[in-house]
Write a protein that holds these residues in place. Structure first.
Motif, short mmCIF file in Angstrom:
data_model
loop_
_atom_site.label_atom_id
_atom_site.label_comp_id
_atom_site.label_asym_id
_atom_site.label_seq_id
_atom_site.Cartn_x
_atom_site.Cartn_y
_atom_site.Cartn_z
N PRO A 1 50.42 36.89 41.50
CA PRO A 1 50.44 36.68 39.93
C PRO A 1 50.72 38.70 40.02
CG PRO A 1 48.85 35.43 39.89
CD PRO A 1 49.47 36.03 40.98
N ALA A 2 51.52 38.96 38.43
CA ALA A 2 51.79 40.38 38.63
C ALA A 2 50.09 41.69 37.99
CB ALA A 2 52.81 40.64 37.58
N SER A 3 48.89 40.18 37.72
CA SER A 3 48.40 41.33 36.61
C SER A 3 47.39 42.06 37.59
CB SER A 3 47.67 39.63 35.65
OG SER A 3 47.20 38.78 36.61
N GLY A 4 47.17 41.31 38.93
CA GLY A 4 46.10 42.11 39.98
C GLY A 4 47.03 43.54 40.16
N CYS B 1 38.22 40.34 33.10
CA CYS B 1 39.08 40.90 33.99
C CYS B 1 40.50 40.81 34.37
CB CYS B 1 38.03 40.16 35.29
SG CYS B 1 36.33 40.44 35.64
N ALA B 2 41.44 39.16 33.43
CA ALA B 2 42.35 38.96 33.59
C ALA B 2 43.47 40.03 33.63
CB ALA B 2 42.50 37.96 32.81
N PRO B 3 43.80 40.80 33.16
CA PRO B 3 44.74 42.13 32.25
C PRO B 3 44.19 43.19 34.37
CG PRO B 3 42.90 41.81 30.94
CD PRO B 3 43.00 41.79 30.95
N ILE B 4 43.70 42.96 34.63
CA ILE B 4 43.53 43.71 36.39
C ILE B 4 43.78 43.27 37.79
CG2 ILE B 4 43.54 45.91 34.97
CD1 ILE B 4 40.50 45.81 36.04
N MET B 5 43.13 41.64 36.95
CA MET B 5 42.07 41.14 38.41
C MET B 5 43.17 40.11 38.69
SD MET B 5 38.60 40.46 38.83
CE MET B 5 37.74 42.27 38.85
N THR B 6 43.40 39.65 39.64
CA THR B 6 43.82 37.96 40.28
C THR B 6 42.51 37.01 40.36
OG1 THR B 6 46.10 38.45 40.54
CG2 THR B 6 45.54 37.03 41.19
N THR B 7 41.90 35.69 40.07
CA THR B 7 41.34 35.10 40.54
C THR B 7 41.60 33.79 41.76
OG1 THR B 7 39.30 36.02 37.95
CG2 THR B 7 39.15 33.56 39.81
N ILE B 8 41.31 34.01 42.47
CA ILE B 8 41.64 32.69 43.35
C ILE B 8 40.93 31.94 43.66
CG2 ILE B 8 42.64 31.31 45.42
CD1 ILE B 8 44.80 33.74 43.69
N TYR C 1 45.79 45.72 45.40
CA TYR C 1 46.15 44.45 44.36
C TYR C 1 44.87 44.15 43.90
CZ TYR C 1 47.67 40.25 43.00
OH TYR C 1 48.18 38.59 42.33
N LEU C 2 43.88 44.01 43.67
CA LEU C 2 42.61 44.00 42.76
C LEU C 2 42.58 42.14 42.95
CD1 LEU C 2 39.48 44.47 42.29
CD2 LEU C 2 40.88 45.20 39.88
N PHE C 3 41.47 41.42 43.48
CA PHE C 3 41.12 40.01 43.50
C PHE C 3 40.22 40.16 44.11
CE2 PHE C 3 41.95 40.68 47.94
CZ PHE C 3 41.79 39.57 48.73
N THR C 4 39.60 38.40 43.26
CA THR C 4 38.55 37.41 44.05
C THR C 4 38.71 36.39 44.11
OG1 THR C 4 36.10 37.81 43.36
CG2 THR C 4 37.57 37.24 41.50
N TYR C 5 37.59 35.54 44.72
CA TYR C 5 37.66 34.40 44.89
C TYR C 5 36.74 33.63 44.66
CZ TYR C 5 35.31 34.53 49.48
OH TYR C 5 34.70 34.92 50.41
N PHE D 1 32.60 41.89 35.90
CA PHE D 1 33.15 41.66 37.03
C PHE D 1 31.97 40.74 37.88
CE2 PHE D 1 36.47 45.42 38.33
CZ PHE D 1 37.38 44.66 37.08
N PRO D 2 32.95 40.10 38.99
CA PRO D 2 32.23 39.02 39.94
C PRO D 2 31.27 40.68 40.74
CG PRO D 2 34.16 39.03 40.48
CD PRO D 2 33.98 39.38 39.13
N LYS D 3 30.32 40.27 41.37
CA LYS D 3 29.71 40.22 42.25
C LYS D 3 30.34 41.88 43.52
CE LYS D 3 24.73 38.83 41.96
NZ LYS D 3 23.65 37.75 42.35
N LYS D 4 31.77 40.27 44.12
CA LYS D 4 32.31 41.45 45.22
C LYS D 4 33.64 40.49 44.65
CE LYS D 4 29.57 41.13 49.71
NZ LYS D 4 30.62 40.65 51.16
N THR D 5 34.65 41.62 45.26
CA THR D 5 35.42 42.01 44.40
C THR D 5 36.57 42.98 45.68
OG1 THR D 5 36.02 43.82 42.92
CG2 THR D 5 35.82 41.24 42.10
N TYR D 6 38.13 42.70 45.87
CA TYR D 6 38.91 42.92 46.81
C TYR D 6 40.04 43.35 46.75
CZ TYR D 6 36.05 39.56 49.60
OH TYR D 6 34.15 38.98 49.37
#
Length: 227
Positions: A215-218, A97-104, A85-89, A159-164
């Motif tokens: 969200p499913a997209s991450g 980024c939207a198709p594969i990453m969730t942003t909080i 599950y790929l995300f950032t915040y 992509f942002p500098k840090k993702t998780y």
């Protein structure tokens, strides 16, 4: 799309496909598997794979093909699935980024979320992490791996500098289980729930209901290993 492609390249000959499992809409798959039943043998598997790939839509690529015996059943055969599950915040990302990453957008306590992710490892009662559970489901499940780490797999200039990544491995998952686990970790990172809530939710016959489905997209089905 896969059945439509087979119908085209097999020129109307009889066939049947059986997939190893389903994913929600908007979930990505780095790797997936399906079983193809034919009523006539394929003489050259490599040539068939090449023809199949040539006619697939550009968002699907077949990596390999192999023959199995009649005892093999892709649904019942023992397998291990790995999800990411790929995300950032913290700030809104580039729209690509939207198709594969969730942003909080809220701040998250990543260190606390890392500890929370490890709580899911092992054999636990996961009814709290099943969408619309019944009284007859099998909720005692084993998670082989559950860890929250910095993303070093996916990268892009926007992509942002840090993702998780939340990385989860196990033999079987229930409907929305990974997304409910991720949603719980997000709520933990926001301070909406405590670590005690997670630990209590995994106890036998727990009636705690986790409501936040991430969200499913991450979510990405990363691999399937057949034993």
């Amino acid at each position: 799309m896969i059945d439509r492609t087979f119908n085209f390249i097999l020129e109307g000959k009889r066939f049947k496909t059986l997939v190893s499992g389903r994913t929600d809409a908007m979930v990505s798959a780095e790797s997936a598997a399906f079983e193809l039943f034919l009523f006539e043998p394929i003489e050259d598997l490599n040539a068939f794979l090449e023809l199949f790939n040539h006619n697939l839509p550009q968002d699907i690529r077949a990596l390999n093909i192999r023959e199995v015996d009649e005892k093999f059943n892709i649904i019942k055969h023992s397998k291990i699935k790995e999800y990411l599950y790929l995300f950032t915040y913290g700030e809104k990302c580039h729209p690509f980024c939207a198709p594969i990453m969730t942003t909080i957008l809220d701040d998250l306590d990543i260190d606390l979320m890392k500890k929370g992710a490890k709580r899911f490892e092992g054999s636990h009662y996961f009814k709290s992490y099943c969408f619309r559970p019944t009284d007859h489901g099998i909720y005692n499940r084993e998670i082989l791996t559950s860890e929250l780490i910095e993303n070093n797999i996916y990268s892009a200039s926007y992509f942002p500098k840090k993702t998780y990544l939340l990385r989860v491995r196990g033999k079987g998952f229930m409907r929305n289980q990974i997304r409910l686990m991720m949603g719980t970790l997000i709520d933990l990172g926001k301070g909406k729930i405590s670590m005690d809530t997670i630990e209590t939710s995994l106890l036998p016959n727990s009636e705690i209901k986790m409501n936040y489905i991430a969200p499913a997209s991450g979510l990405i089905l990363n691999s399937i290993e057949f034993e």
